[in-house]
Design an enzyme around this catalytic site. Structure first.
Site, mmCIF file in Angstrom:
data_model
loop_
_atom_site.group_PDB
_atom_site.id
_atom_site.type_symbol
_atom_site.label_atom_id
_atom_site.label_comp_id
_atom_site.label_asym_id
_atom_site.label_seq_id
_atom_site.Cartn_x
_atom_site.Cartn_y
_atom_site.Cartn_z
ATOM 1 N N HIS A 1 5.730 -23.512 15.915
ATOM 2 C CA HIS A 1 7.115 -23.971 16.042
ATOM 3 C C HIS A 1 7.258 -25.159 17.004
ATOM 4 O O HIS A 1 7.907 -26.150 16.701
ATOM 5 C CB HIS A 1 8.021 -22.841 16.539
ATOM 6 C CG HIS A 1 7.878 -21.565 15.756
ATOM 7 N ND1 HIS A 1 7.671 -21.547 14.396
ATOM 8 C CD2 HIS A 1 7.915 -20.262 16.138
ATOM 9 C CE1 HIS A 1 7.588 -20.289 13.987
ATOM 10 N NE2 HIS A 1 7.732 -19.498 15.022
ATOM 11 N N ARG B 1 0.817 -1.217 0.000
ATOM 12 C CA ARG B 1 0.000 0.000 0.000
ATOM 13 C C ARG B 1 0.844 1.258 0.000
ATOM 14 O O ARG B 1 0.418 2.292 -0.469
ATOM 15 C CB ARG B 1 -0.846 0.050 1.281
ATOM 16 C CG ARG B 1 -1.993 -0.901 1.263
ATOM 17 C CD ARG B 1 -2.683 -0.894 2.594
ATOM 18 N NE ARG B 1 -1.913 -1.683 3.546
ATOM 19 C CZ ARG B 1 -2.451 -2.403 4.528
ATOM 20 N NH1 ARG B 1 -3.749 -2.401 4.695
ATOM 21 N NH2 ARG B 1 -1.707 -3.098 5.351
HETATM 22 C C1 BG6 Z 1 8.385 -15.995 15.499
HETATM 23 C C2 BG6 Z 1 7.619 -15.358 16.629
HETATM 24 O O1 BG6 Z 1 7.556 -16.844 14.766
HETATM 25 O O2 BG6 Z 1 9.478 -16.731 16.027
HETATM 26 C C3 BG6 Z 1 8.518 -14.467 17.455
HETATM 27 O O3 BG6 Z 1 6.534 -14.602 16.109
HETATM 28 C C4 BG6 Z 1 9.726 -15.232 17.919
HETATM 29 O O4 BG6 Z 1 7.815 -13.931 18.566
HETATM 30 C C5 BG6 Z 1 10.412 -15.953 16.755
HETATM 31 O O5 BG6 Z 1 10.633 -14.311 18.504
HETATM 32 C C6 BG6 Z 1 11.507 -16.871 17.257
HETATM 33 O O6 BG6 Z 1 12.237 -17.357 16.168
HETATM 34 P P1 BG6 Z 1 13.759 -17.760 16.315
HETATM 35 O O7 BG6 Z 1 14.126 -18.294 14.976
HETATM 36 O O8 BG6 Z 1 14.504 -16.511 16.703
HETATM 37 O O9 BG6 Z 1 13.819 -18.787 17.397
#
Ligand code: BG6
Length: 494
Positions: free
Chosen positions: A246, A57
């Site tokens: 995750h 946008r």
């Molecule tokens: C993201 C989350 O998906 O993963 C974040 O939204 C988080 O809040 C991040 O900090 C962590 O990822 P990594 O790869 O740093 O462990």
């Protein structure tokens, strides 16, 4: 599925077909931090004839996008100025809101007639519906010269119902094989290594079950707070932000049965069974099986930091959890009775992501009475930092006695391979370019995880309780300690 050189451990012996990547929300943070660097890396390595169109946008022009991309990529490792200039100069920009059909007409005009197309949805989720519909209405979902794929960023829904709605909407315009639901944890080298470790070696699998494993801990802790994302985070919380995606990916790779082969669906068939087998947590078990926390103000590395409720974009009476610990069971033949302890949180003592599989003690405790330092063997899969694998074993201390001490048998990625691991987004984008969805989440996986998570969210909401406060730099709220305590287990030190 196309040939995938990453999977086969080869260098790029074959290119992906020529492809245009369209990034919706190109002006956002993810493009800057992850997408452009990853696409540039793929471009430099020549994995495909790659074009990139940004769609957003903001009142930018193609020139503005190129200039910003130049700045973002200035420090890209191992890149020459020519490579940078060539990549930056092929970028183009469509300025439009996501519900303006004229924007999609302009996009169609800019898209090359031939070649593959990859639509990357990197906008706030509120815009997904408009983008998906408009792509469909403009006929951009129909393959012309090449294949069409769509990558959808997280959050994918905020509960079971919204995830289902989004899945149905996607299915109205795209086949499941065209839909790539991204979870960047699956792009991490050590996460992929979980399957290799388990199924590429003979020694672990015979022990990988309730007979020999006492419990499993999965930890994803962070030192940082919400870092300016208070608005988003407050509507999510740790359970949605980290566990649904995750941590459940880590859990299913750890607990899954061996797949019949390495096809994307064979692997995902096994992963989804794990999530389906997770026993629901009844409202009466919420206090003993879950613990929520929220960070208070305090000090992190000697610097004063605000509490969660003082962060920008967070209401001063927020009940959103920035820490969660859960005790759950995977109710299947292999894992019956084995507790899985999951914990994740922000502003904790250390940034660490790991899976720790703790094995039972020997059947006859010959040594334990005299040697309290003896520990249970634990296999630790370190996802970050210092990716690697550690096995703790008890060994004899040299001398006249049989005193023993646990020592670590260590494998570190860095020293074993002497090269840095691939950036998760580079790996995942490559897979999407060549049409390999193994490391992406399938529709049924996402819905199964939301089913469990939504029940928990509703339970918490009905209980009217608040998260417990914890200090920045700590291991989380006090209440979390009791969670494994009932079974005589203890969290690993952060
Ligand atoms: C993201 C989350 O998906 O993963 C974040 O939204 C988080 O809040 C991040 O900090 C962590 O990822 P990594 O790869 O740093 O462990």
């Amino acid at each position: 599925m196309d040939h995938n050189p990453f999977r086969e451990g080869l260098s790029h012996t074959r290119r992906a077909d020529p492809v245009t990547v369209v990034i919706f929300g190109v002006t956002g943070d993810l493009t800057r931090r992850k997408l452009l660097p990853a696409l540039f890396a793929l471009y430099r390595k020549g994995v495909s004839r790659l074009g990139v169109i940004g769609f957003a946008r903001r009142d930018w022009q193609t020139e503005g996008l190129r200039q910003r991309a130049g700045e973002i990529l200035r420090d890209a490792p191992d890149a020459t100025d020519e490579q940078r200039a060539a990549f930056v100069n092929q970028l183009s920009y469509v300025r439009s809101t996501f519900d303006e059909t004229a924007g999609y007409r302009e996009l169609a005009r800019q898209l090359p007639k031939d070649g593959d197309r990859l639509f990357y949805l990197s906008t706030p989720p509120e815009s997904y519906e408009a983008i998906i519909r408009n792509l469909g209405e403009a006929g951009l979902n129909r393959p012309g010269g090449g294949s069409i794929r769509v990558v959808v960023e997280k959050p994918f829904g905020r509960d079971l119902e919204s995830a289902r709605r989004l899945n149905r909407l996607l299915a109205d315009y795209f086949d499941e094989q065209q839909i790539y639901r991204i979870d960047h944890y699956l792009g991490k080298e050590t996460v992929q290594n979980i399957m290799l470790l388990r199924f590429g070696n003979g020694i672990f699998e015979p022990l990988w079950n309730h007979r020999y494993v006492e419990h499993i801990q999965i930890t994803v802790s962070e030192r940082l707070g919400v870092e300016g994302r208070g608005n988003y985070y407050d509507s999510a919380g740790a359970l949605r932000d980290m566990v649904q995606n995750h941590m459940f990916q880590l859990l299913s790779l750890t607990a899954m049965e061996p797949p019949i082969d390495l096809q994307a669906d064979s692997i995902r068939d096994e992963k989804v069974k794990v999530v389906r087998a997770i026993g629901p947590i009844a409202p009466s078990e919420l206090d003993t099986h879950t613990c929520r926390g929220q960070y208070s103000s305090g000090y992190s590395d000697g610097t004063a930091v605000p509490g969660y409720m003082q962060e920008d974009g967070v209401p001063p009476d927020s009940r959103t959890e920035t820490f969660v610990a859960i005790k759950l069971f995977v109710n299947n033949w292999r894992w019956s009775g084995v507790p899985f302890y999951l914990r994740t949180g922000k502003r904790l003592r250390r940034k660490v992501s790991e899976i720790a599989v703790t094995f039972r003690t020997p059947p006859l405790e010959l040594y334990s009475n005299r040697h309290p330092t003896m520990t249970r063997n634990t296999l630790i899969i370190r996802i970050q930092p210092e990716e690697g694998i550690t096995l703790t074993v008890n060994t004899k201390i040299p001398g006249y006695t049989t005193d023993m001490r646990p020592v670590n048998v260590d494998f570190a990625y860095g020293s074993a391979f002497g090269e840095s691991t691939l950036e998760a987004y580079e790996r995942l984008l490559f897979d999407a370019l060549v049409g390999d969805s193994t490391l992406y989440t399938r529709r049924d996986e996402i819905e199964a995880s939301w089913r469990f998570i939504t029940q928990l969210l509703e339970g918490w909401q009905n209980s009217q309780s608040r998260p417990q406060l914890y200090e920045p730099g700590s291991s989380g709220p006090h209440g979390a300690r009791a969670l494994p305590g009932g079974a005589g287990h203890r969290w690993r030190k952060l």
